[in-house]
Design a protein around this motif. Sequence first.
Motif, PDB file in Angstrom:
ATOM      1  N   VAL A   1     -70.586 -14.033  77.710  1.00  0.00           N
ATOM      2  CA  VAL A   1     -69.234 -13.898  77.172  1.00  0.00           C
ATOM      3  C   VAL A   1     -68.591 -15.285  77.103  1.00  0.00           C
ATOM      4  CG1 VAL A   1     -66.964 -12.840  77.496  1.00  0.00           C
ATOM      5  CG2 VAL A   1     -69.034 -11.602  78.185  1.00  0.00           C
ATOM      6  N   THR A   2     -68.034 -15.626  75.942  1.00  0.00           N
ATOM      7  CA  THR A   2     -67.472 -16.972  75.769  1.00  0.00           C
ATOM      8  C   THR A   2     -66.024 -17.040  76.247  1.00  0.00           C
ATOM      9  OG1 THR A   2     -66.826 -16.454  73.483  1.00  0.00           O
ATOM     10  CG2 THR A   2     -68.977 -17.492  73.822  1.00  0.00           C
ATOM     11  N   HIS A   3     -65.678 -18.221  76.765  1.00  0.00           N
ATOM     12  CA  HIS A   3     -64.327 -18.457  77.272  1.00  0.00           C
ATOM     13  C   HIS A   3     -63.890 -19.866  76.887  1.00  0.00           C
ATOM     14  CE1 HIS A   3     -64.741 -14.923  79.970  1.00  0.00           C
ATOM     15  NE2 HIS A   3     -65.975 -15.364  80.144  1.00  0.00           N
ATOM     16  N   TRP A   4     -62.640 -19.994  76.434  1.00  0.00           N
ATOM     17  CA  TRP A   4     -62.087 -21.314  76.174  1.00  0.00           C
ATOM     18  C   TRP A   4     -61.776 -22.005  77.505  1.00  0.00           C
ATOM     19  CZ3 TRP A   4     -62.055 -23.788  71.664  1.00  0.00           C
ATOM     20  CH2 TRP A   4     -62.159 -23.048  70.485  1.00  0.00           C
ATOM     21  N   GLY A   5     -62.021 -23.311  77.527  1.00  0.00           N
ATOM     22  CA  GLY A   5     -61.637 -24.114  78.674  1.00  0.00           C
ATOM     23  C   GLY A   5     -62.423 -23.837  79.944  1.00  0.00           C
ATOM     24  N   MET A   6     -63.551 -23.168  79.858  1.00  0.00           N
ATOM     25  CA  MET A   6     -64.323 -22.854  81.060  1.00  0.00           C
ATOM     26  C   MET A   6     -64.954 -24.127  81.624  1.00  0.00           C
ATOM     27  SD  MET A   6     -67.332 -20.009  81.557  1.00  0.00           S
ATOM     28  CE  MET A   6     -68.633 -20.992  80.789  1.00  0.00           C
ATOM     29  N   PRO A   7     -64.790 -24.412  82.938  1.00  0.00           N
ATOM     30  CA  PRO A   7     -65.371 -25.632  83.512  1.00  0.00           C
ATOM     31  C   PRO A   7     -66.899 -25.576  83.514  1.00  0.00           C
ATOM     32  CG  PRO A   7     -63.690 -24.691  84.963  1.00  0.00           C
ATOM     33  CD  PRO A   7     -63.992 -23.671  83.920  1.00  0.00           C
ATOM     34  N   LEU A   8     -67.521 -26.697  83.148  1.00  0.00           N
ATOM     35  CA  LEU A   8     -68.970 -26.828  83.179  1.00  0.00           C
ATOM     36  C   LEU A   8     -69.427 -27.395  84.522  1.00  0.00           C
ATOM     37  CD1 LEU A   8     -69.682 -28.319  79.637  1.00  0.00           C
ATOM     38  CD2 LEU A   8     -70.583 -26.172  80.509  1.00  0.00           C
ATOM     39  N   THR A   9     -70.607 -26.976  84.958  1.00  0.00           N
ATOM     40  CA  THR A   9     -71.198 -27.516  86.182  1.00  0.00           C
ATOM     41  C   THR A   9     -71.765 -28.906  85.899  1.00  0.00           C
ATOM     42  OG1 THR A   9     -71.730 -25.320  87.037  1.00  0.00           O
ATOM     43  CG2 THR A   9     -72.999 -27.173  87.905  1.00  0.00           C
ATOM     44  N   TRP A  10     -71.489 -29.867  86.781  1.00  0.00           N
ATOM     45  CA  TRP A  10     -72.010 -31.223  86.617  1.00  0.00           C
ATOM     46  C   TRP A  10     -73.500 -31.254  86.971  1.00  0.00           C
ATOM     47  CZ3 TRP A  10     -68.908 -34.732  84.381  1.00  0.00           C
ATOM     48  CH2 TRP A  10     -67.535 -34.538  84.454  1.00  0.00           C
ATOM     49  N   ALA A  11     -74.270 -31.970  86.169  1.00  0.00           N
ATOM     50  CA  ALA A  11     -75.703 -32.098  86.426  1.00  0.00           C
ATOM     51  C   ALA A  11     -75.961 -33.130  87.522  1.00  0.00           C
ATOM     52  CB  ALA A  11     -76.437 -32.501  85.148  1.00  0.00           C
ATOM     53  N   GLN A  12     -77.008 -32.889  88.322  1.00  0.00           N
ATOM     54  CA  GLN A  12     -77.422 -33.799  89.395  1.00  0.00           C
ATOM     55  C   GLN A  12     -76.275 -34.101  90.378  1.00  0.00           C
ATOM     56  OE1 GLN A  12     -79.710 -37.251  88.275  1.00  0.00           O
ATOM     57  NE2 GLN A  12     -80.892 -36.153  86.729  1.00  0.00           N
ATOM     58  N   TYR A  13     -75.458 -33.102  90.633  1.00  0.00           N
ATOM     59  CA  TYR A  13     -74.315 -33.266  91.528  1.00  0.00           C
ATOM     60  C   TYR A  13     -74.475 -32.335  92.723  1.00  0.00           C
ATOM     61  CZ  TYR A  13     -69.402 -32.954  93.078  1.00  0.00           C
ATOM     62  OH  TYR A  13     -68.232 -32.956  93.812  1.00  0.00           O
ATOM     63  N   SER A  14     -74.405 -32.892  93.901  1.00  0.00           N
ATOM     64  CA  SER A  14     -74.494 -32.106  95.131  1.00  0.00           C
ATOM     65  C   SER A  14     -73.157 -32.207  95.866  1.00  0.00           C
ATOM     66  CB  SER A  14     -75.626 -32.626  96.029  1.00  0.00           C
ATOM     67  OG  SER A  14     -76.873 -32.546  95.374  1.00  0.00           O
ATOM     68  N   PRO A  15     -72.242 -31.284  95.587  1.00  0.00           N
ATOM     69  CA  PRO A  15     -70.909 -31.367  96.186  1.00  0.00           C
ATOM     70  C   PRO A  15     -70.940 -31.068  97.679  1.00  0.00           C
ATOM     71  CG  PRO A  15     -71.157 -29.300  95.005  1.00  0.00           C
ATOM     72  CD  PRO A  15     -72.387 -30.094  94.713  1.00  0.00           C
ATOM     73  N   LEU A  16     -69.903 -31.519  98.345  1.00  0.00           N
ATOM     74  CA  LEU A  16     -69.751 -31.206  99.750  1.00  0.00           C
ATOM     75  C   LEU A  16     -69.484 -29.714  99.925  1.00  0.00           C
ATOM     76  CD1 LEU A  16     -67.481 -34.210 100.852  1.00  0.00           C
ATOM     77  CD2 LEU A  16     -69.960 -33.956 101.197  1.00  0.00           C
ATOM     78  N   ALA A  17     -69.740 -29.223 101.092  1.00  0.00           N
ATOM     79  CA  ALA A  17     -69.499 -27.813 101.379  1.00  0.00           C
ATOM     80  C   ALA A  17     -68.044 -27.460 101.095  1.00  0.00           C
ATOM     81  CB  ALA A  17     -69.850 -27.514 102.840  1.00  0.00           C
ATOM     82  N   GLY A  18     -67.864 -26.355 100.395  1.00  0.00           N
ATOM     83  CA  GLY A  18     -66.518 -25.912 100.063  1.00  0.00           C
ATOM     84  C   GLY A  18     -66.008 -26.415  98.730  1.00  0.00           C
ATOM     85  N   THR A  19     -66.773 -27.308  98.075  1.00  0.00           N
ATOM     86  CA  THR A  19     -66.381 -27.844  96.766  1.00  0.00           C
ATOM     87  C   THR A  19     -67.227 -27.199  95.677  1.00  0.00           C
ATOM     88  OG1 THR A  19     -65.751 -29.979  97.712  1.00  0.00           O
ATOM     89  CG2 THR A  19     -66.183 -29.918  95.349  1.00  0.00           C
ATOM     90  N   SER A  20     -66.576 -26.713  94.619  1.00  0.00           N
ATOM     91  CA  SER A  20     -67.296 -26.076  93.515  1.00  0.00           C
ATOM     92  C   SER A  20     -68.140 -27.100  92.765  1.00  0.00           C
ATOM     93  CB  SER A  20     -66.305 -25.419  92.552  1.00  0.00           C
ATOM     94  OG  SER A  20     -65.532 -24.430  93.214  1.00  0.00           O
ATOM     95  N   PRO A  21     -69.292 -26.690  92.210  1.00  0.00           N
ATOM     96  CA  PRO A  21     -70.171 -27.643  91.517  1.00  0.00           C
ATOM     97  C   PRO A  21     -69.588 -28.165  90.207  1.00  0.00           C
ATOM     98  CG  PRO A  21     -71.014 -25.401  91.312  1.00  0.00           C
ATOM     99  CD  PRO A  21     -69.885 -25.342  92.265  1.00  0.00           C
ATOM    100  N   TRP A  22     -68.465 -27.605  89.771  1.00  0.00           N
ATOM    101  CA  TRP A  22     -67.825 -28.109  88.548  1.00  0.00           C
ATOM    102  C   TRP A  22     -66.630 -29.020  88.869  1.00  0.00           C
ATOM    103  CZ3 TRP A  22     -68.160 -22.839  89.673  1.00  0.00           C
ATOM    104  CH2 TRP A  22     -66.994 -22.243  90.182  1.00  0.00           C
ATOM    105  N   VAL A  23     -66.400 -29.299  90.168  1.00  0.00           N
ATOM    106  CA  VAL A  23     -65.305 -30.190  90.567  1.00  0.00           C
ATOM    107  C   VAL A  23     -65.907 -31.466  91.138  1.00  0.00           C
ATOM    108  CG1 VAL A  23     -63.231 -30.471  91.958  1.00  0.00           C
ATOM    109  CG2 VAL A  23     -63.831 -28.198  91.070  1.00  0.00           C
TER     110      VAL A  23
END
Length: 366
Positions: free
Chosen positions: A119-141
């Motif tokens: 299902v398509t959505h406008w403005g949906m955040p994309l996940t960053w490639a090769q990114y390992s976020p800290l615990a509690g941080t979303s992979p798109w932030v």
Amino acid sequence: MKTSTYLVNIIALLSFASAGCAKMEFAKIVDNASLVVPTPSPSPTPPAKLPDHVYSDVVKSGNKQVDFLLVMDDSNSMLPDLKKLAASMSDFMVSLEASQIDWQMCLTTTRPLPDSAGVTHWGMPLTWAQYSPLAGTSPWVLKKGTTNMNSIFTSTVDTLQIGGTGSGDERAIKATYVNFQNVGNGCYRDGAAKSVIIISDEDERSVGGDITKVKAKDNPTAYQPLEAEDQPENLVKLSQSVFGDEVRFTFNSIIVKPGDSVCEMTQDQDTSPSHPGFVYSTMSNLTQGGIGSICDANFATSLNTFKDKIINSLSQINLECAPDLTTLTVAVDGQVIKNYSVSGNVLHFAAPLTEGTQLDMSYDCK
């Protein structure tokens, strides 16, 4: 006979004297020292005019934070420009950290994106490639302090579906609008300044809702009317409604600058015609954002300009109206200051105000 005449004369004389006495008037003698002149009642003092607007607040610590939204045009002609942007972004982030700005960034595109269910959505955040976020941080932030930013930006652009379904209808303002509405996506922190960076070789909805801008090689559906969510003024109102009037919001554009015919001809040599970003430049000017050229050899200059705009935005406040400067009073920590400038309804401070600073203002509208 003589006695009679004598009596008549006596009577006549008395009558004359009586008549003369009846007509005499005597001036009244007045003692001026005894006069009492009443003191006139004083006219009531009109109440002092209150200023049209009074502002008083303490600068919040969130003003040192900036939440970014990067909006990429992923249509067919944009791959070389997106790679150029990716090569410049890591240095941009390093310079932000050197400015002691606590930043984070989300990414979306100028077209609607499909979720895991298709299902398509406008403005949906994309996940960053090769990114390992800290615990509690979303992979798109993407967060301040990330070390491998160059590979993250490069790999993320490489994973984009360039020229995907709907990518010909570029709508960076609409994508931002819907993203702002979904504040639960984790992209935004309370009190942090909001800064959007868009890159596109066309305008909102390709031709900015202006059918006269359609070119011969354009797709037959190139013209689409602008809707409410495409309008710059509505995005500003939404930002104020969602984040608050005091939160700074800048919209920065890397585009074909209006009037740059050389850049436009250069971009037209790609797979599809380009269009100057009239609506995008309006959006940037409305929010005191920066405008860079998509034809630059690299985007380092544009991004540094955006950095300066972001820093400047931490040193300004939007007033309710364009003030009458003769009535404007500005006090910082109780001291009236004069080292500021006013542009329209935006007051710019000579130096950033740090958290905990007391700011008091009063002014009339022009």
